[in-house]
Scaffold this active site. Structure first.
Site, PDB file in Angstrom:
ATOM      1  N   GLU A   1      12.364  -8.330  -3.257  1.00  0.00           N
ATOM      2  CA  GLU A   1      11.905  -9.359  -2.123  1.00  0.00           C
ATOM      3  C   GLU A   1      11.433 -10.769  -2.286  1.00  0.00           C
ATOM      4  OE1 GLU A   1       9.457  -7.628   0.766  1.00  0.00           O
ATOM      5  OE2 GLU A   1      10.624  -5.383   0.833  1.00  0.00           O
TER       6      GLU A   1
ATOM      7  N   GLU B   1      17.758  -0.692  -3.883  1.00  0.00           N
ATOM      8  CA  GLU B   1      17.770  -1.043  -2.350  1.00  0.00           C
ATOM      9  C   GLU B   1      18.884  -0.491  -1.948  1.00  0.00           C
ATOM     10  OE1 GLU B   1      15.162  -1.884  -0.488  1.00  0.00           O
ATOM     11  OE2 GLU B   1      13.946  -1.963  -2.462  1.00  0.00           O
TER      12      GLU B   1
ATOM     13  N   PRO C   1       0.858  -1.255   0.033  1.00  0.00           N
ATOM     14  CA  PRO C   1       0.058   0.078  -0.139  1.00  0.00           C
ATOM     15  C   PRO C   1       0.808   1.279  -0.086  1.00  0.00           C
ATOM     16  CG  PRO C   1      -0.791  -1.575   1.939  1.00  0.00           C
ATOM     17  CD  PRO C   1       0.653  -2.053   1.326  1.00  0.00           C
TER      18      PRO C   1
ATOM     19  N   ASP D   1      19.152  -2.877  -7.144  1.00  0.00           N
ATOM     20  CA  ASP D   1      17.696  -3.067  -7.436  1.00  0.00           C
ATOM     21  C   ASP D   1      16.924  -2.040  -6.861  1.00  0.00           C
ATOM     22  OD1 ASP D   1      18.459  -5.272  -8.838  1.00  0.00           O
ATOM     23  OD2 ASP D   1      17.108  -6.614  -8.101  1.00  0.00           O
TER      24      ASP D   1
ATOM     25  N   ASP E   1       9.765  -1.493  -7.922  1.00  0.00           N
ATOM     26  CA  ASP E   1      10.631  -2.660  -8.197  1.00  0.00           C
ATOM     27  C   ASP E   1      11.266  -3.417  -6.687  1.00  0.00           C
ATOM     28  OD1 ASP E   1      10.685  -2.695 -11.080  1.00  0.00           O
ATOM     29  OD2 ASP E   1      11.835  -0.656 -10.947  1.00  0.00           O
TER      30      ASP E   1
ATOM     31  N   SER F   1       7.721   3.905  -8.256  1.00  0.00           N
ATOM     32  CA  SER F   1       8.194   5.073  -8.897  1.00  0.00           C
ATOM     33  C   SER F   1       8.779   4.687 -10.316  1.00  0.00           C
ATOM     34  CB  SER F   1       9.235   5.749  -7.991  1.00  0.00           C
ATOM     35  OG  SER F   1       8.826   6.211  -6.741  1.00  0.00           O
ATOM     36  N   GLY F   2       9.696   3.619 -10.259  1.00  0.00           N
ATOM     37  CA  GLY F   2      10.613   3.285 -11.435  1.00  0.00           C
ATOM     38  C   GLY F   2       9.723   2.134 -12.414  1.00  0.00           C
TER      39      GLY F   2
END
Length: 515
Positions: A199, A477, A136, A475, A194, A226-227
């Site tokens: 995960e 992160e 969410p 990725d 992404d 976003s991406g």
């Protein structure tokens, strides 16, 4: 990015006679090579109404692309067809055709529906069983609403089985996928940016049967962040409802994954690793998530004029160093390979040939593949190229073409070629040259830019120098700013794609390369 939008009703070629159903009142449904042609004079009278006044018109004859057909059912009282109707360039909605059979024989209609399904789905699996994970808080927010209003109706109309979980905290999807009954599902669908696909893949990678799980369970993506790179590359869109249709019609596609070792830890990467200006634009703009994908451009403009450099040592196992040869390789991959057939390197043979660089890790069996080149703590293999860079501006390694909508960094990336694509450039070039690089990314011309080095590699090690703090993105992160090593595993993962390939156009004039 140039999106492949499902076509609206239009004019098509004439059908073969036995592909036509004739209903009462002059209604007919006909199958052509790529369309369902509907002739129904009554629809011309059912015009849309605005404030009680009929406006516009609905043609008596129109066509529905077979790609848009979601489902068809035959009952004793009629035939019902659900299909995806593009109401704008951003949204599709589920629409329905329903006709009484009249004097049509049930066997005739059932046979026609069988042909419809074969034409509409091709090799794609029908009624996929999906584990759905909705974040969410993804991107600018609103993933719950997107799921309920834009995505769920499309998947339900295709009679997909949906087991939905709304994630509550970062990392929850790792545990869910690590403990998932992989025999109960065909696909896992993260609804997010992404981060959630990352995960899911790492959760599957933590299992004792990791290799089996990564082969058996396909990862699909509904873009809510976003991406949204995974959806851009595999679904050809960052629009959620169009991505839902792409998942319904998606074909299982083997995809390379990458192992990242850093500080005694091993993780999987499906998308990219970056150090320098791109990493800072990603991780340094978390406070601008409300801007969606525009936050990356804002961050880039803010940092271009600083001319910040990132001293480092880079060691790489280079497989294809020249751009012309990379284009020829891309042409062979696109024209001679079947991406629905999994290709994996002979891990045991390659490990034995790696000599001193082979990891001491025992054979992983059904777990993750052994590391062919060891970890970041091992000796750099003798056949790697090592160089020191005092003025590096950007280092970017990718496994997919688009990193975000309108950001085609790796034009020559392929899903299952067993190679990573890497680009890097100096950081002391002028602001004008940096802006030129930005423009070339948006137009898909970065590959040919003379200020950019582009290579195909199998592994690399990145070691920062003379800098204690900075951004490294895996990725998307954030990981510690310290040395890390990456290697590719050909065909380790499985995804859904529209046609067994990435949807990017490829480097310019690739069709002519090596011909």
């Amino acid at each position: 990015m140039a999106e492949a939008v499902p076509a609206a009703p239009g004019t098509v070629s004439q059908p073969v006679a036995n592909d036509v159903l004739l209903f009462p009142k002059g209604v007919s449904l006909a199958l052509t090579g790529s369309s369902l042609v509907v002739k129904d004079k009554s629809r011309a009278r059912h015009r849309k109404k605005l404030c009680g006044v009929s406006v516009g018109s609905v043609p008596a004859e129109f066509s529905i692309p077979l790609y848009n057909v979601l489902w068809a059912e035959v009952a004793t009282d009629g035939l019902v067809i659900d299909y995806a109707d593009p109401v704008s360039k951003k949204h599709i909605r589920v629409a329905k055709l329903a006709y009484a059979l009249g004097e049509l024989a049930l066997d005739t209609v059932n046979a026609w529906v069988d042909v419809l399904f074969k034409k509409a789905y091709g090799t794609a699996q029908r009624k996929k069983r999906a584990k759905v994970l909705v974040n969410p808080h993804a991107g600018p927010g609103g993933a719950d609403r997107i799921w309920e209003h834009d995505v769920k109706p499309v998947l339900e109309a295709a009679r997909m089985s949906l087991d939905v979980v709304r994630t509550k905290f970062s990392g929850e999807a790792v545990g869910i996928c690590e403990n998932l009954d992989i025999d109960a599902y065909d696909i896992v669908i993260p609804c997010s940016g992404d981060g959630l696909p990352y995960e899911c893949i790492n959760g599957l990678g933590k299992r004792r049967d990791a290799r089996k799980a990564l082969h058996q369970l396909a990862v699909a993506h509904i873009p809510c962040g976003s991406g949204n790179a995974m959806s851009c590359n595999l679904n050809g869109t960052h629009r959620p409802s169009f991505a839902a249709l792409a998942i319904v019609k998606g074909v299982r596609t083997p995809m390379d994954l990458m192992s990242v070792t850093q500080g005694g830890k091993r993780t999987l990467s499906f998308l990219s690793q970056s150090v320098g200006i791109i990493a800072e634009c990603d991780l340094g703009t978390e406070n601008l998530r409300w801007l969606g994908a525009a936050r990356f451009n804002v961050g880039l403009i803010q940092r271009i004029f600083s001319k910040k450099v990132y001293p480092c040592d880079i060691s790489m196992k280079v497989e294809i160093p020249e751009k012309a040869d990379i284009k020829a390789h891309y042409r062979r991959e696109r024209t001679e390979r079947d991406y629905t057939t999994r290709r994996e390197k002979d891990l045991s043979r390659e490990a034995s040939s790696a000599g001193d660089s082979t990891s001491s890790e025992p054979d992983a069996g059904e777990g993750l593949p052994s590391l062919r080149f060891g970890t970041v703590d091992d000796k750099v293999p003798d056949d790697w190229e090592t160089a020191s860079y005092d003025k590096l501006g950007n280092f970017f390694c990718g496994n997919m073409a688009w990193m975000a909508p309108d950001a085609n960094f790796f034009a020559a990336a392929c899903p299952n070629d067993g190679l990573m694509d890497v680009v890097f450039n100096d950081g002391d070039i002028s602001a004008a040259k940096y802006l030129e690089l930005l423009t070339s990314v948006e137009t898909g011309r970065l590959f040919d830019n003379p200020h950019v080095s582009y290579r195909k590699i199998a592994a690399y090690r990145f070691t920062p120098r003379n800098q204690k703090e900075g951004y490294i993105s895996i990725d998307g992160e954030h990981v510690p700013f310290e040395p890390f090593q990456v290697e590719i595993h050909q065909g380790l993962g499985t995804v859904l794609s529209k046609a067994g390939k990435y949807e990017a156009a490829g480097p310019s004039d690739w069709e002519k390369a090596g011909a």
